[in-house]
Design an enzyme around this catalytic site. Structure first.
Site, PDB file in Angstrom:
ATOM      1  N   ARG A 121       9.205  11.489  -2.888  1.00  0.00           N
ATOM      2  CA  ARG A 121      10.264  10.535  -2.513  1.00  0.00           C
ATOM      3  C   ARG A 121      11.545  11.054  -3.154  1.00  0.00           C
ATOM      4  NH1 ARG A 121      10.527   4.000  -2.270  1.00  0.00           N
ATOM      5  NH2 ARG A 121       9.302   4.542  -0.435  1.00  0.00           N
ATOM      6  N   HIS A 148      11.726   8.197   6.828  1.00  0.00           N
ATOM      7  CA  HIS A 148      10.619   7.500   6.150  1.00  0.00           C
ATOM      8  C   HIS A 148       9.443   7.480   7.136  1.00  0.00           C
ATOM      9  CE1 HIS A 148       8.558   5.181   3.292  1.00  0.00           C
ATOM     10  NE2 HIS A 148       9.258   4.069   3.272  1.00  0.00           N
ATOM     11  N   GLN A 151       6.390   5.012   6.900  1.00  0.00           N
ATOM     12  CA  GLN A 151       6.741   3.625   7.198  1.00  0.00           C
ATOM     13  C   GLN A 151       6.681   3.364   8.702  1.00  0.00           C
ATOM     14  OE1 GLN A 151       7.734   0.984   4.966  1.00  0.00           O
ATOM     15  NE2 GLN A 151       7.258  -0.097   6.856  1.00  0.00           N
ATOM     16  N   ASP A 243      16.374  -3.842   8.142  1.00  0.00           N
ATOM     17  CA  ASP A 243      16.178  -3.194   6.842  1.00  0.00           C
ATOM     18  C   ASP A 243      17.428  -3.458   6.010  1.00  0.00           C
ATOM     19  OD1 ASP A 243      15.279  -1.570   4.759  1.00  0.00           O
ATOM     20  OD2 ASP A 243      15.812   0.308   5.749  1.00  0.00           O
ATOM     21  N   CYS A 283      10.574  -3.373   6.591  1.00  0.00           N
ATOM     22  CA  CYS A 283       9.778  -2.431   5.789  1.00  0.00           C
ATOM     23  C   CYS A 283       9.577  -2.918   4.364  1.00  0.00           C
ATOM     24  CB  CYS A 283      10.462  -1.066   5.794  1.00  0.00           C
ATOM     25  SG  CYS A 283      12.159  -1.115   5.188  1.00  0.00           S
ATOM     26  N   ARG A 311       0.481   0.377   5.625  1.00  0.00           N
ATOM     27  CA  ARG A 311       0.892   1.617   4.960  1.00  0.00           C
ATOM     28  C   ARG A 311      -0.343   2.324   4.401  1.00  0.00           C
ATOM     29  NH1 ARG A 311       6.023   2.109   2.958  1.00  0.00           N
ATOM     30  NH2 ARG A 311       5.302   4.217   2.546  1.00  0.00           N
TER      31      ARG A 311
HETATM   32  N1   CP Z   1       8.692   0.110   2.353  1.00  0.00           N
HETATM   33  C1   CP Z   1       8.654   0.880   1.260  1.00  0.00           C
HETATM   34  O1   CP Z   1       8.686   2.110   1.322  1.00  0.00           O
HETATM   35  O2   CP Z   1       8.559   0.184   0.099  1.00  0.00           O
HETATM   36  P1   CP Z   1       8.727   0.798  -1.356  1.00  0.00           P
HETATM   37  O3   CP Z   1      10.156   1.254  -1.500  1.00  0.00           O
HETATM   38  O4   CP Z   1       8.382  -0.317  -2.299  1.00  0.00           O
HETATM   39  O5   CP Z   1       7.796   1.966  -1.517  1.00  0.00           O
HETATM   40  N1  NVA Z   2      16.343   2.021   3.820  1.00  0.00           N
HETATM   41  C1  NVA Z   2      15.664   1.620   2.608  1.00  0.00           C
HETATM   42  C2  NVA Z   2      14.183   1.634   2.810  1.00  0.00           C
HETATM   43  C3  NVA Z   2      13.375   1.188   1.627  1.00  0.00           C
HETATM   44  C4  NVA Z   2      11.909   1.275   1.861  1.00  0.00           C
HETATM   45  C5  NVA Z   2      16.056   2.536   1.467  1.00  0.00           C
HETATM   46  O1  NVA Z   2      16.090   3.749   1.679  1.00  0.00           O
HETATM   47  O2  NVA Z   2      16.336   2.042   0.383  1.00  0.00           O
END
Ligand code: CP
Ligand code: NVA
Length: 336
Positions: A121, A148, A151, A243, A283, A311
């Site tokens: 990540r 992502h 997701q 989101d 998400c 997930r």
């Molecule tokens: N939706 C998602 O990726 O959640 P987190 O940021 O908690 O991993």
């Molecule tokens: N768009 C958001 C998604 C979190 C799962 C971010 O990147 O923070």
């Protein structure tokens, strides 16, 4: 489960598809239409028969580096790997970027000596691309500023559970043209599904992602539409998705974005424009009172926790397709 019933369960598993044209999941584009369908197909089998896969990753070790916070992604990967008989190691990388101490290339050539897969990540997509380029083991994108993929796979798996055929439904995404929007666009395009995206001017999706999604859509029959009016996007839709207005790394823009995105809040009033059976999706984490109201988050048509559960199943399928059926590639001797 006793050995006899475990072997009976294994014998009943339908043929596992070979999904990936490459050995990484850096972008949804790595999967393509057949790969996306293969992941959803295997996830359905794995969700219904988890015990049959309890040794699928036995002896495999996965390392996870996260430059940003996480609840769902971290825990579903860790739990999923454990439930497949594998081992995971988590590295909290939130205090310094992955390449702050040494190059991604040198890190990759260390990790490939110890592990069977890398889950990342990161802020930049190029960090994940660089790891995938230099490591001889699979690399999985667990969120970057650009995409992502896990997701969106879980989201379309959730929609398939609810509606069955994905070609005949329309998802309305209302808000920022961000990483989640990009992965939804690419996944919808792979599946031949319809997606309408409503965003404020200047906050649309990345041009290259959109171009790739449109190219995929030409071959699958997907319908992708961009617009600025949230009501037009939601009108008659089967699912409404939103989101965060400010993603991780954009916190300093929260105030300005809060004003710009206010007309894009998903409220009961906006949901009333969707089909009567329409579901709500997010998400998570959600910013209640900003991109979505409490009433919509908590209504009976909200699928947010189904998405979160899925997930787990989808990522188990990705891990299985990348790791369980293939043999580990030899470490390259020349560190190109
Ligand atoms: N939706 C998602 O990726 O959640 P987190 O940021 O908690 O991993
Ligand atoms: N768009 C958001 C998604 C979190 C799962 C971010 O990147 O923070």
């Amino acid at each position: 489960m006793n050995p006899q019933s475990a072997s009976a369960a294994r014998a009943a598993i339908p043929a596992i598809p070979q999904a990936f044209s490459r050995r990484d999941l850096v972008s949804t584009r790595d999967l393509g239409p057949s790969g996306v369908r293969a992941v959803l197909h295997l996830a359905r089998i794995m969700k219904s028969r988890p015990a049959a896969f309890s040794r699928a990753l036995a002896g495999k070790q996965t390392v996870m580096f996260f430059e940003k916070p996480s609840l769902r992604t971290r825990l579903t990967f860790e739990s999923g790997i454990a439930s497949l008989g594998g081992t995971s190691f988590f590295v909290d990388q939130t205090q310094a970027r992955l390449d702050a101490r040494e190059t991604v290339r040198d890190i990759a050539h260390n990790l490939e000596r110890w592990f069977d897969a890398i889950v990342l990540r990161t802020f930049t997509q190029t960090t994940i691309e660089s790891m995938a380029e230099h490591a001889s083991i699979p690399v999985i994108n667990a969120l970057s500023d650009l995409e992502h993929p896990c997701q969106a796979l879980a989201d379309y798996f959730t929609l398939a559970e609810r509606f069955g055929e994905l070609r005949s439904i329309t998802l309305a995404y209302v808000g920022d043209g961000n990483n989640v929007a990009h992965s939804l666009l690419l996944t919808a395009a792979c599946l031949g599904s319809s997606l309408r995206l409503a965003h404020p001017p200047g906050y649309g999706p990345d041009r290259e992602i959109l171009g790739d999604a449109e190219e995929l859509a030409q071959s699958t029959g997907a319908k992708l539409e961009l617009m600025s009016d949230p009501r037009t996007a939601v009108c008659g839709a089967d699912a409404v998705y939103t989101d965060a207005w400010a993603s991780m790394g954009q916190e300093q823009e929260s105030g300005e974005r809060g004003q710009i995105f206010a007309p894009y809040q998903v409220s009961a009033e906006l949901m009333a424009h969707a089909a009567p059976h329409a579901v709500f999706m997010h998400c998570l984490p959600a910013h209640r009172g900003c991109e979505v109201t409490d009433a919509v988050m908590d209504c009976e048509r909200s699928l947010i926790f189904e998405q979160a559960e899925n997930r787990l199943h989808v990522q188990k399928a990705v891990l299985h397709l990348l790791l369980a059926s293939g043999t580990r590639l030899p470490v390259r001797s020349a560190h190109a």
